[in-house]
Write a protein that holds these residues in place. Structure first.
Motif, PDB file in Angstrom:
ATOM      1  N   UNK A 116      -7.411  12.245  -2.225  1.00 30.57           N
ATOM      2  CA  UNK A 116      -7.127  10.967  -1.568  1.00 30.57           C
ATOM      3  C   UNK A 116      -5.655  10.649  -1.851  1.00 30.57           C
ATOM      4  N   UNK A 117      -4.928  10.394  -0.784  1.00 34.62           N
ATOM      5  CA  UNK A 117      -3.517  10.083  -1.001  1.00 34.62           C
ATOM      6  C   UNK A 117      -3.336   8.569  -1.148  1.00 34.62           C
ATOM      7  N   UNK A 118      -2.400   8.212  -2.055  1.00 36.80           N
ATOM      8  CA  UNK A 118      -2.118   6.793  -2.302  1.00 36.80           C
ATOM      9  C   UNK A 118      -0.616   6.579  -2.106  1.00 36.80           C
ATOM     10  N   UNK A 119      -0.295   5.572  -1.310  1.00 36.59           N
ATOM     11  CA  UNK A 119       1.105   5.332  -0.987  1.00 36.59           C
ATOM     12  C   UNK A 119       1.466   3.874  -1.274  1.00 36.59           C
ATOM     13  N   UNK A 120       2.582   3.670  -1.937  1.00 33.65           N
ATOM     14  CA  UNK A 120       3.113   2.315  -2.152  1.00 33.65           C
ATOM     15  C   UNK A 120       4.576   2.299  -1.754  1.00 33.65           C
ATOM     16  N   UNK A 121       5.019   1.190  -1.189  1.00 37.87           N
ATOM     17  CA  UNK A 121       6.398   1.148  -0.698  1.00 37.87           C
ATOM     18  C   UNK A 121       7.258   0.157  -1.476  1.00 37.87           C
ATOM     19  N   UNK A 122       8.538   0.466  -1.515  1.00 36.35           N
ATOM     20  CA  UNK A 122       9.541  -0.508  -1.955  1.00 36.35           C
ATOM     21  C   UNK A 122      10.581  -0.542  -0.841  1.00 36.35           C
ATOM     22  N   UNK A 123      10.828  -1.736  -0.354  1.00 32.69           N
ATOM     23  CA  UNK A 123      11.731  -1.849   0.791  1.00 32.69           C
ATOM     24  C   UNK A 123      12.955  -2.677   0.393  1.00 32.69           C
ATOM     25  N   UNK A 124      14.124  -2.135   0.698  1.00 31.45           N
ATOM     26  CA  UNK A 124      15.361  -2.899   0.509  1.00 31.45           C
ATOM     27  C   UNK A 124      15.838  -3.375   1.869  1.00 31.45           C
ATOM     28  N   UNK A 125      15.934  -4.668   2.037  1.00 36.73           N
ATOM     29  CA  UNK A 125      16.384  -5.209   3.311  1.00 36.73           C
ATOM     30  C   UNK A 125      17.662  -6.010   3.078  1.00 36.73           C
ATOM     31  N   UNK A 126      18.703  -5.684   3.833  1.00 32.04           N
ATOM     32  CA  UNK A 126      19.962  -6.430   3.718  1.00 32.04           C
ATOM     33  C   UNK A 126      19.806  -7.785   4.382  1.00 32.04           C
ATOM     34  N   UNK A 127      20.201  -8.811   3.667  1.00 26.87           N
ATOM     35  CA  UNK A 127      20.097 -10.148   4.243  1.00 26.87           C
ATOM     36  C   UNK A 127      21.217 -10.355   5.257  1.00 26.87           C
ATOM     37  N   UNK A 128      20.844 -10.979   6.354  1.00 24.96           N
ATOM     38  CA  UNK A 128      21.757 -11.136   7.479  1.00 24.96           C
ATOM     39  C   UNK A 128      22.595 -12.409   7.287  1.00 24.96           C
ATOM     40  N   UNK A 129      23.586 -12.318   6.407  1.00 26.08           N
ATOM     41  CA  UNK A 129      24.418 -13.486   6.100  1.00 26.08           C
ATOM     42  C   UNK A 129      25.878 -13.185   6.419  1.00 26.08           C
ATOM     43  N   UNK A 130      26.658 -14.243   6.505  1.00 31.01           N
ATOM     44  CA  UNK A 130      28.090 -14.087   6.773  1.00 31.01           C
ATOM     45  C   UNK A 130      28.786 -13.419   5.591  1.00 31.01           C
ATOM     46  N   UNK A 153       1.190   9.585  -4.360  1.00 34.70           N
ATOM     47  CA  UNK A 153       0.418  10.378  -5.315  1.00 34.70           C
ATOM     48  C   UNK A 153      -0.926  10.731  -4.697  1.00 34.70           C
ATOM     49  N   UNK A 154      -1.558  11.739  -5.274  1.00 35.22           N
ATOM     50  CA  UNK A 154      -2.876  12.169  -4.810  1.00 35.22           C
ATOM     51  C   UNK A 154      -3.859  12.036  -5.969  1.00 35.22           C
ATOM     52  N   UNK A 155      -5.103  11.725  -5.630  1.00 35.16           N
ATOM     53  CA  UNK A 155      -6.130  11.657  -6.677  1.00 35.16           C
ATOM     54  C   UNK A 155      -7.481  12.005  -6.087  1.00 35.16           C
ATOM     55  N   UNK A 156      -8.419  12.348  -6.965  1.00 35.25           N
ATOM     56  CA  UNK A 156      -9.799  12.513  -6.516  1.00 35.25           C
ATOM     57  C   UNK A 156     -10.333  11.110  -6.308  1.00 35.25           C
ATOM     58  N   UNK A 157     -11.017  10.852  -5.187  1.00 34.09           N
ATOM     59  CA  UNK A 157     -11.481   9.492  -4.932  1.00 34.09           C
ATOM     60  C   UNK A 157     -12.222   8.921  -6.145  1.00 34.09           C
TER      61      UNK A 157
END
Lengths: 493, 522
Positions: free
Chosen positions: B31-45, B232-236
């Motif tokens: 069973x595959x397990x996925x977690x995300x980390x997202x970097x988003x640039x703030x739209x500022x002057x 990562x992968x694991x046995x369910x």
């Protein structure tokens, strides 16, 4: 012209008004003095051209526009860890020997806006790490009260250059920085007034940091009145420094204060091992003077004083490790000629750019900040710092506390260089900072004021501390003490 | 150094192939397990802590304040706009905003990090405990959309780094500090996802949300939104196993591809009896493989420390009273526009679109705008309009390799064209031709009607004319007509095809079909 060592801002400005002196002539005299006293090594850079330009500007405002500013024609020195645009700012380090900032520190720009004339950038211990002004890449600064070629005394530090400049009369006032006593210590040893304002009262913008959470620009002057005049110009909120207190600054006025309503505490923990008898005698001499003036004097306790130094050192080294990380030779500063890898470039530049004191503090600080040590050292010291702050809060309690504390500034008068050099920088700081660093830990204002001369004919000084933003009371009480003790003027330099 | 980098993917490819061959014997369910980390640039002057311009594509080292270059003595001043946009995004993702958050220094030496540390929010972030729900639907992969959600652990504000450019031949590195100190929000998601498609769908939804809010441009191709994926992968049923982290994936399809590849790579290793090592990998979008990152091999101790130059950030959670350094959260909440999920719901409930259509429409904000413009006239059938936009306009744009953002076709033109189509003045084929012409000519004043008239593309719906044509086809194909009359109705379509060809694609086939049927039954 030995009056240079005793002139006050008020007297100078009166001379300008009476045309006995003019700003340009006084700037010239000051420059001359700075050069004559070169062997003190008070300056890293004497800013002759800049000073002359400033003098001319002041002169115009005095005599042509007839609208002088509060510090017009007042000669000043700035510790060489405050940025001054187009003027080298070295921190007395090989690392920044050729660093010329493009901007002014807020303290300097405010002084300039008030008309002050810059005579030079003052010597210090490398990156303000020291208590003797002996660890400068430009050599040590000598104490103007004892600067014989062979047997000379240290000026104290790390703002030793600023103290020596004020004391020897090449400037009326100087800016230092105070992280653990760096303004008060040399002020005490050179016999001038040294003020460390409340944390957040004076902007740190442009002050090259040692310990951000403790650094404060300090003021050195020959009289309490002069120090107050400078404080009134530099204090107040600054949008460039988010840690400045947002409230508008109320300028301080000095008045004849009635001491009978002032409660003064003598913290017993400050009577410590290694304190000379003369210092203790000086302390009780002033205690008696204040009692004679009907002040309420009582013994108080700050139980965590003894742990303060250890806590101070851990926090100091952690912030040093962090603050020094920027010196990698990429954007500015010393860049070693090492091309095999970026890592080698960093390592070689930093090895060559920093002295042993700086490097050892970086090493220790990084050790304390390691994930495995963070809770054990850093978090624990923050908790202890809180206890030290609470000691002060209790002792300054409005109802059953005191208004001010009176302590010595240093444990002895200025040591001979040869004696001072016997110990390591670390050991010396541990000794020299004992009475001064607690005020930095708590962010409270403290002032060192010269009292009398020791048997070595060296200044002995005491320290006043008060709760946050009690500068008004401190300055007024200090002026009272000043008038009572009549500290002698340095005659010959 | 360069050689090593090229060799690595090759060797891993070989391993993967080898592992796949061996996998038959030991294949078991992973069973595959996925977690995300997202970097988003703030739209500022301006940047997070300095007044320098926050922009993409500026002249090298031209948007750099003294603070961004870590000039000694400079201090950070928090940009309030960044706080507002961070809070707005956090609110849109149902996070709890922390009344007090603090900043920390994260130390590491890198040439494009001038101060030697990044200011971030490690201990007390801006917001915590949110959730992002989204539809997983990739046409061609999923038969029908399904709903999925991923919990958000925290959202923090932090500085971006500068950019390093390595010149391998001259053995030197060049640094551009324009991006140094640009404002980022980092969104840390829990490992709640199963595969790359779900991760890609999450990222797509996040892009749509930040674009709606205006908190980030969402332009992944400019690096405005960058994704790190933990796989990562694991046995369910087992606890989470050793993971790898794929850094800086720069497109939605890249997210899907990188994670799919990484799952396959790990599966092959595990099936082969091997172990996964905790490492940082990069996605090579050209070779379509993940490769280990050389400079991330040593585990770093970041020596976190509170940032002493910034007081704690306080917000007002309760009232609409706004102070300079204490922004009001309810006031920010008031400014949140309709979010993509609401838009879909609206399309399904009020316009009776199919969920797939609603998803596709919302995925393309420009098309959605067109949709609302076109359906503001109630005579236009929403489903037909939506299908036209998705099946025709989008197809034509794709064919011309154009983004919807760069489509030169105006709403005015679309209105005219859809009306012509819906009134059967033209058919779908012609409408596509017209769209192509409109793109080629790129004249906003060009009227599709005029174009059609000029080119003579208008359909004939004159019954007499159509009947004539039908009769001609019947006359020309006696065999087929006979077959039809014998009950082989299948040939009807073939006859219509002949008619279509014969008429040069210019008759209304719905009318033609009726007439043809009538004629044949005679």
């Amino acid at each position: 012209m030995n009056k240079l060592t005793s002139y006050t801002i008020k007297e100078i400005q009166k001379s300008y008004a009476d045309k006995i002196l003019t700003p340009t002539s006084f700037v010239d005299l000051s420059l001359q003095r700075a050069k004559q006293t070169k062997e003190l090594n008070a300056y890293v850079t004497i800013t002759e051209d800049v000073a002359e330009t400033h003098g001319i500007e002041s002169e115009k405002r005095f005599y042509i526009y007839k609208r002088p500013k509060p510090l017009d024609g007042v000669t000043i020195g700035i510790k060489d860890n405050f940025c001054t645009s187009n003027i080298a700012t070295t921190c007395a380090s090989e690392m920044l020997r050729n660093f010329v900032p493009t901007y002014d520190a807020t303290v300097y720009s405010r002084l300039r806006r008030a008309g002050a004339c810059l005579i030079g950038k003052c010597n210090l211990d490398e990156f303000a790490m020291g208590s003797g002004t002996v660890d400068s890449v430009f050599g040590p600064t000598r104490n103007p009260w004892s600067y014989d070629k062979d047997k000379w005394r240290i000026a104290g530090g790390s703002s030793g250059g600023s103290a020596a400049a004020v004391c020897s009369g090449s400037v009326l006032a100087a800016i230092g920085s105070d992280t653990g006593g760096s303004t008060r210590n040399p002020a005490a040893l050179c016999g001038v007034v040294g003020l460390k304002p409340s944390y957040g009262l004076v902007s740190r913008y442009g002050l090259i940091p040692l310990v951000n959470s403790m650094d404060v620009p300090g003021i050195l002057a020959r009289t309490v009145d002069d120090a107050t005049k400078v404080l009134n110009v530099v204090a107040g909120p600054d949008k460039n420094d988010s840690t400045t207190i947002k409230r508008d600054y109320e300028p301080i006025t000095l008045r004849d204060i009635d001491l009978s309503k002032v409660r003064i505490g003598i913290p017993k923990e400050y009577y410590c091992q290694g304190m000379s008898r003369e210092v203790v005698e000086c302390w009780s001499y002033v205690t008696d003077l204040l009692e004679n003036e009907k002040a309420i004097v009582k013994s108080v306790s700050l139980p965590h004083t003894s742990i303060s130094l250890a806590v101070y050192y851990i926090l100091n080294q952690c912030e040093v490790a962090s603050n020094m990380a920027r010196y990698d030779g990429i954007e500015y500063g010393l860049r070693a000629n090492a091309n095999s890898s970026t890592e080698e470039l960093y390592a070689t530049s930093r090895h060559r750019g920093f002295n042993n004191v700086v490097r050892s503090r970086i090493l220790a600080g990084n050790y304390f900040l390691l994930t495995k040590n963070y809770v054990k050292y850093f978090v624990k010291t923050l908790k202890l710092r809180r206890l030290i702050v609470q000691d002060f809060q209790k002792v300054f309690h409005k109802v059953d506390g005191v208004d001010l504390l009176l302590t010595p500034t240093t444990l002895t008068d200025a040591p001979l260089f040869e004696d001072f050099a016997q110990r390591t920088n670390r050991d010396q700081c541990a000794l020299q900072d004992y009475c001064t660093q607690p005020a930095n830990m708590a962010g409270i204002p403290a002032l060192s004021i010269p009292i009398q001369l020791s048997r070595n004919k060296m200044p002995l000084s005491l320290q006043l501390m008060g709760p946050p933003l009690s500068e008004d009371l401190i300055m007024n009480v200090a002026r009272k003490i000043e008038s009572l003790v009549q500290f002698p003027v340095l005659k010959a330099v | 150094m360069k050689l090593i980098k090229i060799n690595r993917p090759l060797s891993y490819k070989c391993m993967t192939i080898l592992a796949r061959r061996l996998s038959h014997k030991t294949d078991k369910q992973w069973e595959s397990v996925v977690g995300l980390e997202v970097h988003a640039q703030l739209n500022t002057e301006s940047k997070l802590f300095s007044g320098a311009q926050n922009t993409f594509g500026g002249l090298v080292n031209n948007c750099v304040a003294l603070f961004d270059a870590a000039i000694p003595g400079t201090l950070p001043v928090l940009n309030r706009k960044c706080v507002e946009l961070g809070i707005m995004t956090a609110l849109a993702l149902s996070c709890n905003i922390n009344e007090v958050s603090t900043f920390d220094r994260k130390h590491y030496f890198y040439a494009d990090l001038p101060s030697g540390y990044q200011i971030t929010q490690q201990r007390a972030p801006l917001a915590t405990d949110g959730i992002l729900s989204f539809q997983v639907y990739t046409p061609g992969i999923h038969k029908a959309p399904y709903r999925k959600s991923s919990k958000i652990k925290q959202i923090q504000l932090e500085q971006d780094s500068g950019k390093s450019l390595h010149d391998a031949e001259l053995r030197r590195s060049l640094i551009d500090l324009n991006r140094a100190g640009a404002p980022l929000m980092e969104l840390v998601f829990e490992p709640d996802l199963a595969d790359g498609e779900e991760a890609a769908a999450l990222v797509k939804e996040l892009v749509l949300i930040v674009q709606r809010l205006g908190s980030c441009t969402g332009r992944m191709e400019e690096g405005a939104l960058r994704v790190d994926a933990n796989v990562s992968l694991r046995t369910p049923g087992d606890p989470l196993s050793t993971r790898t982290e794929i850094k800086n994936i720069g497109s939605v399809r890249g997210v899907a591809g990188a994670i799919r590849h990484e799952i396959e790579r790990q599966r092959a290793i595990l099936n082969n009896g091997g172990h996964i090592i905790n490492e940082t990998r990069a996605w090579d979008a050209v070779a379509r493989v993940t490769i280990p990152m050389r400079d991330k091999e040593v585990v770093q101790d970041y020596r976190y420390m509170p940032e002493p130059n910034l007081p704690p950030l306080r917000v007002n959670l309760v009232t609409r009273e706004d102070q300079n350094d204490i922004p009001s959260v309810p006031l920010i909440q008031d400014k949140i526009p309709e979010l993509p999920e609401e838009s879909r719901k609206n399309l399904i409930e009020n316009f009776h679109l199919r969920p797939e259509t609603a998803i596709q429409l919302v995925n393309e904000p420009i098309l959605l705008n067109h949709f609302h413009d076109l359906t503001s006239n109630e005579n236009r059938n929403p489903t037909k309009v939506a299908n036209f936009l998705i099946n025709d306009l989008l197809t034509v744009l794709n064919k011309k390799k154009l983004d919807t953002v760069h489509s030169p076709i105006t709403t005015q033109q679309l209105q005219e064209l859809t009306d012509l189509l819906l009134n059967r003045d033209i058919n779908l084929d012609i409408s596509r031709t017209v769209l192509e012409e409109l793109i080629v000519i790129s004249d906003v004043n060009l009227s599709p009607l005029k174009l059609i008239e000029e080119k003579g593309w208008k359909l004939t719906n004159n019954e007499e004319e159509v009947t004539k044509l039908c009769m001609a086809v019947i006359a020309d194909n006696p065999k087929m007509v006979q077959q039809y009359k014998n009950g082989k109705t299948k040939v009807f379509k073939a006859l219509l095809g002949k008619l279509y060809k014969e008429s040069n694609n210019k008759i209304d086939m719905s009318i033609a079909s009726k007439i043809m049927e009538g004629l044949l039954k005679k």
